[in-house]
Design a protein around this motif. Structure first.
Motif, PDB file in Angstrom:
ATOM      1  N   THR A  88       0.813  -1.218   0.000  1.00  0.00           N
ATOM      2  CA  THR A  88       0.000   0.000   0.000  1.00  0.00           C
ATOM      3  C   THR A  88       0.844   1.264   0.000  1.00  0.00           C
ATOM      4  N   ILE A  89       0.185   2.362  -0.353  1.00  0.00           N
ATOM      5  CA  ILE A  89       0.762   3.697  -0.214  1.00  0.00           C
ATOM      6  C   ILE A  89       1.171   3.927   1.236  1.00  0.00           C
ATOM      7  N   THR A  90       2.141   4.794   1.460  1.00  0.00           N
ATOM      8  CA  THR A  90       2.635   5.040   2.812  1.00  0.00           C
ATOM      9  C   THR A  90       1.510   5.371   3.792  1.00  0.00           C
ATOM     10  N   ALA A  91       1.586   4.778   4.955  1.00  0.00           N
ATOM     11  CA  ALA A  91       0.537   4.946   5.971  1.00  0.00           C
ATOM     12  C   ALA A  91       0.461   6.369   6.497  1.00  0.00           C
ATOM     13  N   THR A  92       1.516   7.166   6.285  1.00  0.00           N
ATOM     14  CA  THR A  92       1.509   8.543   6.783  1.00  0.00           C
ATOM     15  C   THR A  92       0.663   9.470   5.925  1.00  0.00           C
ATOM     16  N   ARG A  93       0.294   9.029   4.705  1.00  0.00           N
ATOM     17  CA  ARG A  93      -0.480   9.879   3.802  1.00  0.00           C
ATOM     18  C   ARG A  93      -1.874   9.348   3.510  1.00  0.00           C
ATOM     19  N   SER A  94      -2.182   8.153   3.982  1.00  0.00           N
ATOM     20  CA  SER A  94      -3.473   7.555   3.671  1.00  0.00           C
ATOM     21  C   SER A  94      -3.835   6.511   4.722  1.00  0.00           C
ATOM     22  N   PRO A  95      -5.142   6.325   4.980  1.00  0.00           N
ATOM     23  CA  PRO A  95      -5.576   5.291   5.924  1.00  0.00           C
ATOM     24  C   PRO A  95      -5.656   3.901   5.302  1.00  0.00           C
ATOM     25  N   ILE A  96      -5.283   3.756   4.027  1.00  0.00           N
ATOM     26  CA  ILE A  96      -5.448   2.469   3.349  1.00  0.00           C
ATOM     27  C   ILE A  96      -4.684   1.361   4.068  1.00  0.00           C
ATOM     28  N   TYR A  97      -3.447   1.625   4.450  1.00  0.00           N
ATOM     29  CA  TYR A  97      -2.650   0.593   5.133  1.00  0.00           C
ATOM     30  C   TYR A  97      -3.365   0.103   6.391  1.00  0.00           C
ATOM     31  N   ASP A  98      -3.853   1.036   7.196  1.00  0.00           N
ATOM     32  CA  ASP A  98      -4.559   0.657   8.429  1.00  0.00           C
ATOM     33  C   ASP A  98      -5.819  -0.142   8.123  1.00  0.00           C
ATOM     34  N   HIS A  99      -6.541   0.247   7.067  1.00  0.00           N
ATOM     35  CA  HIS A  99      -7.759  -0.480   6.682  1.00  0.00           C
ATOM     36  C   HIS A  99      -7.431  -1.923   6.294  1.00  0.00           C
ATOM     37  N   VAL A 100      -6.360  -2.096   5.545  1.00  0.00           N
ATOM     38  CA  VAL A 100      -6.006  -3.440   5.085  1.00  0.00           C
ATOM     39  C   VAL A 100      -5.526  -4.301   6.253  1.00  0.00           C
ATOM     40  N   VAL A 101      -4.781  -3.696   7.170  1.00  0.00           N
ATOM     41  CA  VAL A 101      -4.339  -4.440   8.358  1.00  0.00           C
ATOM     42  C   VAL A 101      -5.555  -4.920   9.159  1.00  0.00           C
ATOM     43  N   LYS A 102      -6.518  -4.025   9.371  1.00  0.00           N
ATOM     44  CA  LYS A 102      -7.725  -4.412  10.111  1.00  0.00           C
ATOM     45  C   LYS A 102      -8.500  -5.493   9.362  1.00  0.00           C
ATOM     46  N   ALA A 103      -8.560  -5.369   8.040  1.00  0.00           N
ATOM     47  CA  ALA A 103      -9.272  -6.367   7.239  1.00  0.00           C
ATOM     48  C   ALA A 103      -8.606  -7.733   7.341  1.00  0.00           C
ATOM     49  N   SER A 104      -7.285  -7.736   7.470  1.00  0.00           N
ATOM     50  CA  SER A 104      -6.559  -9.010   7.512  1.00  0.00           C
ATOM     51  C   SER A 104      -6.975  -9.866   8.702  1.00  0.00           C
ATOM     52  N   PHE A 105      -7.350  -9.229   9.813  1.00  0.00           N
ATOM     53  CA  PHE A 105      -7.776 -10.002  10.987  1.00  0.00           C
ATOM     54  C   PHE A 105      -9.017 -10.838  10.656  1.00  0.00           C
TER      55      PHE A 105
END
Length: 312
Positions: A88-105
């Motif tokens: 994903t795009i850097t977590a400092t500029r977008s919430p996408i990384y956090d969304h994908v991490v949460k989805a992985s659970f």
């Protein structure tokens, strides 16, 4: 093994198809128009054809949600792959990384019953990685991941290598319209481009060169004039090719008609340097999300190299 990226990662469509890379979409709403940003060339062309890139700083972007990511995996990817790396795009500029991490659970909790119903056995692995860069700067990680998977490297070895490449990935951007960039930044609460700088830059035709590196985005130089800026950026990229890259690829993205990219000043010299040093020069259209956030006509390059001083 498989790969998934978010739509803001600038890579050519033929590369995505060749390596069966899934794209996690981003919804973009501009006035009464809605775009599904999934790197579909037809949607990018429609965005450009409607000339929304010059007046879309009021647009709303909706990064792929936790639910959307879970749906993509549980309805498709867990049935097709045994291990998927999500870049994903850097977590400092977008919430996408956090969304994908949460989805992985949720994916790792529920995949087993989905696979069993389809007659599939064995575990499913999902690895989420932050590229630490943005736009074309994410390309080296994705290209390297595809190479390692083709070489049948283990997930652990791939993860270790990609973490190193992400730490040494550079994304540079030359925006065309500072007024647009400031208006968009203000809407998002980002004060990195001040009004005085925008006015001064537009009056004197001074453009900033912006860098995304290790999660930080900041100006690293200034150039006078759009054409001179292109030449400066491509000349720098050619120098990095000659100095040696960690991944033999240079990705160039353009927020407009891709046929215009090779015509920009200095691009021919970058092409020549890449040919002489066996480096693949990729050309990619900037994502709709990218154009909404930085303005149409921006130029971006991405590569991975050892840490070095920047001189513009």
């Amino acid at each position: 093994m498989g790969l998934a990226i978010d739509a803001s990662c600038d890579l050519p469509q033929d590369f995505l198809l060749e390596h069966d890379i899934s794209v996690m979409p981003i919804a973009v709403r501009v006035n009464d128009s809605v775009f599904k940003d999934d790197r579909n060339p037809a949607e990018i062309d429609r965005f450009l054809r409607l000339k929304l890139g010059s007046r879309s700083h009021s647009a709303e972007t909706e990064p792929c949600s936790v639910e959307d990511v879970q749906k993509l995996f549980l309805e498709k990817l867990v049935l097709e792959k045994d291990c998927v790396f999500c870049l994903t795009i850097t977590a400092t500029r977008s919430p996408i990384y956090d969304h994908v991490v949460k989805a992985s659970f949720g994916v790792l909790k529920n995949y087993r019953q989905v696979r069993e119903r389809a007659g599939l056995t064995g575990p499913f692995l999902m690895r989420v990685m932050d590229t630490r860069s943005l736009f074309a700067g994410t390309a080296p990680c994705v290209v390297e991941a595809a190479r390692l998977m083709k070489a049948n490297e283990t997930p652990a070895a791939i993860r270790e290598r990609l973490a190193y490449i992400a730490e040494n990935s550079y994304g540079y951007m030359l925006p065309r319209d500072l007024y647009y960039l400031r208006a968009r930044a203000k809407k998002k609460g980002d004060r990195s481009v001040g009004l005085f700088s925008a006015v001064l830059g537009s009056t004197l035709d001074i453009k900033p060169l912006l860098r995304g590196y290790r999660g930080e985005t900041s100006p690293v130089g200034k150039v006078r004039g759009w054409e001179h800026g292109c030449e400066t950026l491509f000349s720098y990229a050619a120098d990095r090719v000659r100095a040696g890259l960690l991944v033999p690829v240079m990705c160039a993205a353009y927020g407009g008609d891709l046929a215009e990219l090779p015509k920009l000043p200095g691009y021919d010299k970058l092409q020549q340097a890449c040919q002489e040093h066996n480096v693949t020069l990729m050309q990619a259209p900037m994502s709709i999300t990218g154009m909404v956030n930085v303005g149409e006509g921006a130029v971006c390059i991405g590569f991975a190299a050892e840490e070095h001083d920047v001189e513009f």
